[in-house]
Design a protein around this motif. Structure first.
Motif, PDB file in Angstrom:
ATOM      1  N   THR A 183       0.824  -1.206   0.000  1.00 24.89           N
ATOM      2  CA  THR A 183       0.000   0.000   0.000  1.00 24.89           C
ATOM      3  C   THR A 183       0.860   1.258   0.000  1.00 24.89           C
ATOM      4  N   ALA A 184       1.907   1.258   0.843  1.00 26.79           N
ATOM      5  CA  ALA A 184       2.801   2.421   0.905  1.00 26.79           C
ATOM      6  C   ALA A 184       3.496   2.653  -0.434  1.00 26.79           C
ATOM      7  N   GLN A 185       3.928   1.599  -1.104  1.00 27.00           N
ATOM      8  CA  GLN A 185       4.599   1.748  -2.395  1.00 27.00           C
ATOM      9  C   GLN A 185       3.648   2.285  -3.457  1.00 27.00           C
ATOM     10  N   ASN A 186       2.413   1.765  -3.474  1.00 27.13           N
ATOM     11  CA  ASN A 186       1.445   2.239  -4.469  1.00 27.13           C
ATOM     12  C   ASN A 186       1.079   3.695  -4.245  1.00 27.13           C
ATOM     13  N   LEU A 187       0.926   4.094  -2.969  1.00 28.51           N
ATOM     14  CA  LEU A 187       0.620   5.494  -2.685  1.00 28.51           C
ATOM     15  C   LEU A 187       1.788   6.401  -3.063  1.00 28.51           C
ATOM     16  N   ALA A 188       3.013   5.936  -2.809  1.00 24.53           N
ATOM     17  CA  ALA A 188       4.187   6.731  -3.188  1.00 24.53           C
ATOM     18  C   ALA A 188       4.281   6.878  -4.702  1.00 24.53           C
ATOM     19  N   ALA A 189       3.909   5.807  -5.434  1.00 23.62           N
ATOM     20  CA  ALA A 189       3.944   5.888  -6.895  1.00 23.62           C
ATOM     21  C   ALA A 189       2.904   6.864  -7.426  1.00 23.62           C
ATOM     22  N   LEU A 190       1.802   7.019  -6.687  1.00 24.83           N
ATOM     23  CA  LEU A 190       0.766   7.973  -7.085  1.00 24.83           C
ATOM     24  C   LEU A 190       1.046   9.383  -6.589  1.00 24.83           C
ATOM     25  N   GLY A 191       2.179   9.569  -5.901  1.00 23.17           N
ATOM     26  CA  GLY A 191       2.512  10.881  -5.362  1.00 23.17           C
ATOM     27  C   GLY A 191       1.784  11.221  -4.083  1.00 23.17           C
ATOM     28  N   LYS A 192       1.297  10.204  -3.369  1.00 29.44           N
ATOM     29  CA  LYS A 192       0.575  10.411  -2.109  1.00 29.44           C
ATOM     30  C   LYS A 192       1.149   9.508  -1.029  1.00 29.44           C
ATOM     31  N   PRO A 193       2.389   9.757  -0.616  1.00 31.83           N
ATOM     32  CA  PRO A 193       2.957   8.925   0.459  1.00 31.83           C
ATOM     33  C   PRO A 193       2.199   9.142   1.761  1.00 31.83           C
ATOM     34  N   ILE A 194       2.253   8.134   2.637  1.00 34.26           N
ATOM     35  CA  ILE A 194       1.566   8.236   3.927  1.00 34.26           C
ATOM     36  C   ILE A 194       2.189   9.355   4.742  1.00 34.26           C
ATOM     37  N   ASP A 195       1.394  10.332   5.089  1.00 37.52           N
ATOM     38  CA  ASP A 195       1.883  11.510   5.798  1.00 37.52           C
ATOM     39  C   ASP A 195       0.740  12.073   6.640  1.00 37.52           C
ATOM     40  N   PHE A 196       1.020  12.304   7.916  1.00 41.53           N
ATOM     41  CA  PHE A 196       0.021  12.845   8.827  1.00 41.53           C
ATOM     42  C   PHE A 196       0.236  14.337   9.078  1.00 41.53           C
ATOM     43  N   GLY A 197       1.040  14.976   8.248  1.00 43.39           N
ATOM     44  CA  GLY A 197       1.286  16.399   8.420  1.00 43.39           C
ATOM     45  C   GLY A 197       0.079  17.269   8.169  1.00 43.39           C
ATOM     46  N   PHE A 198      -0.930  16.725   7.479  1.00 40.82           N
ATOM     47  CA  PHE A 198      -2.130  17.512   7.201  1.00 40.82           C
ATOM     48  C   PHE A 198      -2.879  17.871   8.478  1.00 40.82           C
ATOM     49  N   LEU A 199      -2.622  17.165   9.567  1.00 43.57           N
ATOM     50  CA  LEU A 199      -3.322  17.447  10.821  1.00 43.57           C
ATOM     51  C   LEU A 199      -2.967  18.810  11.393  1.00 43.57           C
ATOM     52  N   THR A 200      -1.819  19.352  11.024  1.00 41.04           N
ATOM     53  CA  THR A 200      -1.395  20.658  11.536  1.00 41.04           C
ATOM     54  C   THR A 200      -1.849  21.810  10.649  1.00 41.04           C
ATOM     55  N   GLU A 201      -2.435  21.531   9.512  1.00 36.67           N
ATOM     56  CA  GLU A 201      -2.879  22.575   8.602  1.00 36.67           C
ATOM     57  C   GLU A 201      -4.211  23.171   9.078  1.00 36.67           C
ATOM     58  N   PRO A 202      -4.506  24.427   8.703  1.00 35.08           N
ATOM     59  CA  PRO A 202      -5.800  25.025   9.099  1.00 35.08           C
ATOM     60  C   PRO A 202      -6.966  24.239   8.525  1.00 35.08           C
ATOM     61  N   ALA A 203      -7.985  24.056   9.353  1.00 36.51           N
ATOM     62  CA  ALA A 203      -9.130  23.253   8.917  1.00 36.51           C
ATOM     63  C   ALA A 203      -9.959  23.987   7.868  1.00 36.51           C
ATOM     64  N   GLY A 204     -10.258  25.268   8.114  1.00 36.74           N
ATOM     65  CA  GLY A 204     -11.001  26.044   7.130  1.00 36.74           C
ATOM     66  C   GLY A 204     -12.493  25.813   7.136  1.00 36.74           C
TER      67      GLY A 204
END
Length: 418
Positions: free
Chosen positions: A47-68
Motif C-alpha cells: 500500500t505504501a509503495q502504491n501510494l508513493a507511486a501515485l505521489g501520495k505517500p503516507i503523511d500525517f502532516g495535514f493534521l497541523t494545517e488550518p481546517a477552514g
C-alpha cells in the motif's frame, strides 16, 4: 537388592515440534502468527509503495494545517483557522458527549421498561411490549431522522417568542427556551473563578470543573465506604444501620459548599435580535441523535433486564418475603445481584453499539468525529487512508475502554460462591 531409578529423560529434537503432540499445537500457532504478520507487513508495504507511486505517500502532516471550516456544536474553543487535529478533537468530544448521554439515558429507560414489562398489569406490560418491538424493528437511522423532523417542524421559531404565540413560551421561570433551532438552558458561571488549565497547549479545562469532579469523586468514595461498613455490621449482627442520609450528605454537601465558595450563579438565555443569546445551547441535531439512540438502545437493554430478572428462581423471592424482607430490599439484595450476571454481558454490547451508531450523526448535521475527521477533513485534504486509519483507531480505543470498564464492573459485582 534391587534399586529402581528413573528412566533417562529424552533429549529435545527439532522433529518433536512436528511429531510430538506436546509441541505440535504450539508449532502450528507460531507458524500461523508468523504467516499473519508476514501478510500484514506485505499489505502495508504494498500500500505504501502504491501510494508513493501515485505521489501520495503516507503523511500525517495535514493534521497541523488550518481546517477552514466551522463546527456548529463544540465543547471547547474552535475557529475555522484551527488545525485539522483540533477539529478532530472537537468531533471526538462530541462523539463522547453523545455516547455518555445516550448510555446513561438508555440504561435508566431500559431498566424501567424491562421491569414494567414484567408488571402484572396487562395494559402496562402490553404497552412496554409495543414500545420494545416498535423500536427494535425499525432502523435507528430512521428514528434519528424522525426525531429531527419532529423537532424542526413542531417547535416554535425564536422570533415567535416576541409575540403572543401560546406555544412560544419559556419554561422553568423563563430559564429554558425550546425552539426549532435547539434548546437554550442556563449556563453555570462563577464570580470567583480559578481560571483554566491548559492541556498540552491544545485545549483548556476549567479548574472549577476539575475541582468539582475531584470533590464529587471523593464524596462518592466516602459514601461507598459508609455502605461497606453498614454491610459488615449487617453481616455480623443481622441489623442494618440507616445510612442513606449520611451517604446522600457526603455526595451532595461538599460540591454544594464548593460551588458556594466559588460564587456559583446561572447565566440565563435571553432573546436578542432574531435568536437567543447567553446560556448553554444544545442544537436540535444533538437532541435528536441523543433521543433516538437512547430510546432505540433502551429497547434492547429492557429485554436484557427482563431476561436477567426471569433467570432468578421464583423461590428466591418467596424465601426473601418469608424472611420479612420488603419488595425493594428483595430486589436490591436478592434479585438484582443474581440478575446482573445475566444483564451485564449484553449491556456491554449495547453500550458499544450505541457508541458506534453515533457515527450516523452526519445524517442530521451533528459534527462528531466521523463528520470532522472522516468527513470534511478527509474530503479537503484527500488523505483518505490516514483519516480512515485514525478514525478506526479512535473507535477501537473507545470500544476497548468501554469493554474494560464494564468487564471490571462485571467482575466487581460477580457473585462469590462459598
Amino acid at each position: 537388592m534391587t534399586v529402581l531409578t528413573d528412566p533417562p529423560k529424552e533429549s529435545f529434537r527439532l522433529s518433536m515440534l512436528i511429531y510430538d503432540t506436546r509441541y505440535r499445537s504450539l508449532t502450528i500457532q507460531a507458524v500461523a502468527i508468523i504467516g499473519f504478520l508476514a501478510l500484514l507487513a506485505w499489505l502495508v508495504s504494498n500500500t505504501a509503495q502504491n501510494l508513493a507511486a501515485l505521489g501520495k505517500p503516507i503523511d500525517f502532516g495535514f493534521l497541523t494545517e488550518p481546517a477552514g471550516y466551522d463546527i456548529n456544536q463544540r465543547l471547547i474553543d474552535y475557529t475555522s483557522q484551527s488545525s485539522h487535529l483540533r477539529a478532530a478533537f472537537v468531533g471526538l468530544l462530541n462523539t463522547l458527549l453523545v455516547a455518555a448521554l445516550g448510555c446513561a439515558l438508555a440504561t435508566i429507560l431500559g431498566v424501567i421498561i424491562g421491569v414494567l414489562r414484567l408488571s402484572k398489569n396487562w395494559i402496562i406490560s402490553r404497552l412496554m411490549t409495543v414500545y420494545i418491538e416498535g423500536f427494535r424493528n425499525v432502523p435507528v437511522l430512521l428514528w434519528i431522522v424522525f426525531f429531527m423532523a419532529i423537532l424542526i417542524e413542531t417547535l416554535p421559531a425564536p422570533r415567535d417568542f416576541r409575540g403572543d404565540t401560546p406555544d412560544a413560551s419559556m419554561f422553568l421561570f423563563d430559564s429554558v427556551a425550546i425552539t426549532n433551532r435547539g434548546v437554550y438552558v442556563p449556563e453555570p458561571l462563577f464570580s470567583r473563578g480559578l481560571g483554566d488549565f491548559s492541556v498540552f497547549g491544545a485545549f483548556n479545562i476549567s479548574i472549577e470543573l476539575i475541582a468539582l469532579l475531584i470533590v464529587l469523586g471523593l464524596g462518592i468514595w466516602a459514601a461507598a465506604r459508609v455502605k461497606t461498613r453498614a454491610d459488615r455490621i449487617q453481616a455480623a449482627t443481622g441489623t442494618r444501620p440507616t445510612t442513606w442520609y449520611l451517604r446522600a450528605a457526603l455526595i451532595v454537601l461538599p460540591p454544594v459548599l464548593l460551588l458556594w465558595a466559588l460564587g456559583f450563579y446561572l447565566g440565563y438565555p435571553a432573546l436578542k435580535g432574531f435568536n437567543f443569546q447567553g446560556g448553554t445551547y444544545m442544537r436540535n441535531s444533538l437532541i435528536a441523535l441523543w433521543l433516538a439512540l437512547s430510546l432505540y438502545t433502551a429497547a434492547f437493554i429492557a429485554e436484557a433486564v427482563r431476561a436477567g430478572i426471569l433467570s432468578v428462581s421464583r423461590g428466591q423471592t418467596e424465601a426473601a418475603y418469608a424472611l420479612g424482607l420488603s419488595p425493594n430490599r428483595t430486589m436490591n439484595m436478592v434479585i438484582l445481584p443474581q440478575a446482573l450476571r445475566v444483564i451485564i454481558p449484553p449491556l456491554i454490547s449495547q453500550y458499544l453499539n450505541l457508541t458506534k451508531n453515533s457515527s450516523l450523526a452526519i445524517a442530521v448535521g451533528y459534527m462528531d468525529i466521523t463528520g470532522t475527521l472522516g468527513g470534511i477533513t478527509l474530503n479537503q485534504t484527500g488523505r483518505e487512508l490516514e483519516s480512515i486509519l485514525l478514525l478506526m483507531l479512535v473507535y477501537l480505543a473507545i470500544s476497548l475502554s468501554i469493554s474494560t470498564v464494564m468487564n471490571w464492573y462485571n467482575n466487581r459485582v460477580k457473585l462469590v460462591e462459598r
